[in-house]
Design a protein around this motif. Sequence first.
Motif, short mmCIF file in Angstrom:
data_model
loop_
_atom_site.label_atom_id
_atom_site.label_comp_id
_atom_site.label_asym_id
_atom_site.label_seq_id
_atom_site.Cartn_x
_atom_site.Cartn_y
_atom_site.Cartn_z
N TRP A 47 1.09 -1.31 0.28
CA TRP A 47 0.15 0.37 -0.13
C TRP A 47 0.91 1.05 0.28
N CYS A 48 1.78 1.36 1.06
CA CYS A 48 2.83 2.32 0.36
C CYS A 48 3.49 2.61 -0.34
N MET A 49 3.89 1.43 -1.16
CA MET A 49 4.80 1.83 -2.97
C MET A 49 3.77 2.26 -3.70
N ASP A 50 1.88 1.77 -3.51
CA ASP A 50 1.02 1.76 -4.39
C ASP A 50 0.55 3.49 -4.15
N THR A 51 -0.01 4.09 -2.77
CA THR A 51 -0.62 5.16 -2.98
C THR A 51 0.10 6.13 -2.43
N MET A 52 1.01 5.91 -1.52
CA MET A 52 1.99 6.76 -0.87
C MET A 52 2.96 7.06 -1.73
N ALA A 53 3.12 6.26 -2.84
CA ALA A 53 4.74 6.19 -3.67
C ALA A 53 5.99 6.29 -3.27
N ILE A 54 6.19 6.43 -2.24
CA ILE A 54 7.26 6.10 -1.24
C ILE A 54 9.08 5.62 -1.49
N GLY A 55 8.67 4.37 -2.74
CA GLY A 55 9.87 4.41 -3.03
C GLY A 55 9.72 2.21 -1.86
N VAL A 56 10.99 2.03 -2.30
CA VAL A 56 10.70 0.33 -1.63
C VAL A 56 11.11 0.56 -0.74
N ILE A 57 12.04 1.14 -0.24
CA ILE A 57 12.76 0.87 0.87
C ILE A 57 12.03 2.00 2.59
N PRO A 58 11.71 3.34 1.59
CA PRO A 58 10.70 3.53 3.04
C PRO A 58 9.68 2.77 3.61
N SER A 59 8.81 2.44 1.81
CA SER A 59 8.26 1.51 2.26
C SER A 59 7.98 0.43 3.53
N ALA A 60 8.99 -0.45 3.08
CA ALA A 60 9.42 -1.54 4.19
C ALA A 60 9.37 -0.87 5.22
N LEU A 61 10.45 0.75 5.43
CA LEU A 61 10.89 0.95 7.25
C LEU A 61 9.35 1.27 7.76
N LEU A 62 8.37 1.82 6.91
CA LEU A 62 8.00 2.34 7.40
C LEU A 62 6.64 0.74 8.07
N ALA A 63 6.87 -0.52 6.92
CA ALA A 63 5.52 -1.24 7.19
C ALA A 63 6.14 -1.75 8.37
N LEU A 64 7.74 -2.01 8.81
CA LEU A 64 8.41 -2.10 10.01
C LEU A 64 7.73 -1.54 11.23
N VAL A 65 7.79 -0.19 11.06
CA VAL A 65 7.08 0.37 12.35
C VAL A 65 5.72 0.34 12.87
N VAL A 66 4.78 0.15 11.29
CA VAL A 66 3.37 -0.74 12.16
C VAL A 66 3.71 -2.35 12.63
N ALA A 67 4.85 -2.78 12.32
CA ALA A 67 4.46 -3.95 12.90
C ALA A 67 5.57 -4.34 14.31
N CYS A 68 6.81 -2.87 14.48
CA CYS A 68 6.45 -3.13 16.18
C CYS A 68 5.83 -2.12 16.42
N ALA A 69 5.02 -1.36 16.39
CA ALA A 69 4.28 -0.86 16.59
C ALA A 69 3.10 -1.81 17.72
N ILE A 70 2.38 -2.83 16.27
CA ILE A 70 1.54 -4.25 16.74
C ILE A 70 2.02 -4.45 18.07
N GLY A 71 3.61 -4.62 18.29
CA GLY A 71 3.79 -5.27 19.41
C GLY A 71 3.85 -4.35 19.87
N PHE A 72 4.16 -3.11 20.07
CA PHE A 72 4.33 -2.44 21.48
C PHE A 72 2.93 -2.73 22.05
N LEU A 73 1.93 -2.52 21.42
CA LEU A 73 -0.10 -3.00 22.04
C LEU A 73 0.08 -3.28 22.35
N ASN A 74 0.39 -4.99 21.68
CA ASN A 74 0.04 -6.70 22.63
C ASN A 74 0.33 -6.06 23.83
N GLY A 75 2.19 -5.86 23.58
CA GLY A 75 2.78 -5.75 25.28
C GLY A 75 1.93 -4.85 26.43
N VAL A 76 1.58 -3.95 26.06
CA VAL A 76 0.42 -3.03 26.76
C VAL A 76 0.00 -3.14 27.29
#
Length: 321
Positions: free
Chosen positions: A81-110
Amino acid sequence: MDITKLILGRIETGVVIGAVLIIAFFIISTGGLWLGSIPSVLRITAGVGIIAIGQAILMTSGEVDLSVGSVFAFVGVVFIWCMDTMAIGVIPSALLALVVACAIGFLNGVLTTRFGVPSMIVTLGGLFVYRGITYIATRGFSMSIPREYRRDGVVELLKSRIGDVNVTVIFLLVLTAFFVFVLAKTRFGNHLLAVGGNPRAALANGISPAATKIKSFMVCSGLAGLAGVLVVCQEGSVYSTSGVKMELETIAAAVIGGCTLRGGVGSIWGPVLGVFVLSSLKGGLMMMGAPTSWYIALVGAILIGFLMFSRLLDTRLGARA
């Protein structure tokens, strides 16, 4: 030094012996043809194995994550979605996706540590939430990497091979070595073992069980997200069914590899080898023409068998990490 105890007294002994027996069985039963399937077995092992490392870290702290398969697929959707809709490139999209993943883990932990909700319930809810969003985003089918990014250098690199070995296998080996070091030689690893073994004693010694578990949840979800990004680059798409039952496979592999649901005992390379055992079992049965339903039944039988064998070794020799 007792050599027998040194060799057989480790928590990973069961999975090592099991791996040798299963490999020998399929080599003999297929007349050596199974050896040709090793590259594909390793490719499957790589994606699931990365997630199994995170599951092992979390189980060492005394918790478990049932949402990793859904997070795996959901983060793949976010990446595309980041690549298609936001058009920010592969590496920024991957980094943003990983931030979302870590945020999910943070929410689970809290939710688990601050609100006292059992991790099984928190992550079971996450399993349904992220799977539902994935289904909606893919409309029940799939999402693909936008055409303009399919020939991107990063995507090409992540789906490339070194000989017959996929690059994701290299990622798995590097991550395995790194987290073996983390668990054995770092303060965080010591905190994981202490919190998983006795949270009250850990707290009395100045270790925060809540902070340690939140970090382990973030590692678990982060690695599930990383696997999702790698597999999307490798296959070019994410499907509504991507990662289904992956949580059960990673938990089974972690238990087979020496981890326990009680916490306080952990291994990294044991669960990775456990994933290899399960992947070999699936591939071997397909090669022998056995029904796929046999795999599900045999996973349960192998899991119980490994637990019984490990308990026997533990009783007779005193297994150690």
